[in-house]
Design a protein around this motif. Sequence first.
Motif, PDB file in Angstrom:
ATOM      1  N   GLY A   1     154.778  17.324  35.422  1.00 57.70           N
ATOM      2  CA  GLY A   1     154.204  16.604  36.555  1.00 57.70           C
ATOM      3  C   GLY A   1     153.033  17.334  37.160  1.00 57.70           C
ATOM      4  N   SER A   2     153.118  18.677  37.208  1.00 51.80           N
ATOM      5  CA  SER A   2     152.069  19.487  37.832  1.00 51.80           C
ATOM      6  C   SER A   2     150.742  19.354  37.100  1.00 51.80           C
ATOM      7  N   MET A   3     150.787  19.323  35.764  1.00 50.72           N
ATOM      8  CA  MET A   3     149.537  19.260  35.005  1.00 50.72           C
ATOM      9  C   MET A   3     148.797  17.942  35.224  1.00 50.72           C
ATOM     10  N   LYS A   4     149.518  16.915  35.705  1.00 50.45           N
ATOM     11  CA  LYS A   4     148.903  15.614  35.927  1.00 50.45           C
ATOM     12  C   LYS A   4     147.779  15.665  36.954  1.00 50.45           C
ATOM     13  N   LYS A   5     147.773  16.697  37.799  1.00 52.82           N
ATOM     14  CA  LYS A   5     146.702  16.843  38.793  1.00 52.82           C
ATOM     15  C   LYS A   5     145.340  16.963  38.135  1.00 52.82           C
ATOM     16  N   SER A   6     145.322  17.439  36.886  1.00 50.24           N
ATOM     17  CA  SER A   6     144.046  17.688  36.203  1.00 50.24           C
ATOM     18  C   SER A   6     143.506  16.468  35.485  1.00 50.24           C
ATOM     19  N   GLY A   7     144.206  15.350  35.561  1.00 50.15           N
ATOM     20  CA  GLY A   7     143.711  14.129  34.936  1.00 50.15           C
ATOM     21  C   GLY A   7     143.664  14.214  33.419  1.00 50.15           C
ATOM     22  N   ASN A   8     142.594  13.675  32.835  1.00 52.10           N
ATOM     23  CA  ASN A   8     142.455  13.632  31.376  1.00 52.10           C
ATOM     24  C   ASN A   8     141.184  14.301  30.878  1.00 52.10           C
TER      25      ASN A   8
END
Length: 389
Positions: free
Chosen positions: A255-262
């Motif tokens: 979930g945390s890595m989702k902050k960085s988008g794509n």
Amino acid sequence: MSDSFMGYYRKDGSVGVRNLIAVIPSVFCSAKVAERIAYQVPGSIYFRHPVGCSQVGEDLEVTARTLIQIGRNPNFAGVVVVGLGCERFSPYELADGIASTQKMLSTVVIQKEGDSLAAIQQGTKYAREMQQIASRQTREEAAVSHLMIGLNCGGSDMTSGLIANPALGIASDMLVAQGGSSILSEITELIGTEEILARRAVNENIAAEIRDIVARTEEKLRRQTQNSSNVNRTHLISKGNYDGGLSSVVEKSLGSMKKSGNAQFSGTVQYGKTPDSKGLLLLDSPGHDGEVSTGQVAAGAQMILFPSGRGTPTGFPGVPVIKITGNPKTYQTMRENIDINAGSVLTGEKTLKQMGEEIYQEILDVASGKMTKAELLGHDEQFCITRLP
């Protein structure tokens, strides 16, 4: 046509989103004097810390370069350095490190002035003179490419990885697409995602750096926990995260890595240093919220974006912190601390894409002068320089 914001141009070409005077002690011994100076001059902020002496080697080096980089941040129109006079990290070294930005700069040394009262008087004079000059500067239009944001989170729950973090990732992608920069960190909360992140690197060298950063952090955590006599001290996520519905550090990491988008990762950043590239970056930092935010501001971030499912009031001195929650209940109970209710995605009022666009617009608004709730309430707890074991 790229988006823009209204900021303060600096002589080194950077653009600040705030126009403050920073009062920075070179050592903990001068922290109270720095505080008294800042309290007497509106528009001034100070950076209390417990370091600057009785440190050696890389530990002292991290302190030195972090304090220098904080002073170089474009949100500060001027800096008053306050030293004691006998510390290991010299106030003159701190001032010299900031000087190349060409911003207003003065140094006060307590032992040279004679006593703390004289130092407060002299430092206050310097800060007032700087503030008078800064007050005449006006905001000008600047391209989004001048913006750098820090991506941080704390007090996560199940809604963080489902809503708030992905929505922030959409906003981050929008910023990076226009030449801006975003900094992902909290390496302790990226364990297990290193291969996913590495696949998004612009080249194999950056991919290898991403893997190495996560591996070093994982090995450090292994050493720190292997001899603990209290099993509760070995958990890699907090009790509040468990209570909020997260089951493991891997689930939190995903979930945390989702902050960085794509977006692709264009580089990595060492703690207390300036990035070599723009775009999406990975900062090598511990997982502590304060240490992360401090490293991001030292890298040049003019604001921090901070999702929190459980809720938190914390802020950073001189750098706006935008709070986001994906939990509607948290927003209702902590609405005086939370800026954006991304829980409207959960209730079906907005799509994730719409929420990402709303966060992006909030970034531009705050960059142009809108105050965050943490700023309005005077929260500044997130300044915390990392210490090496």
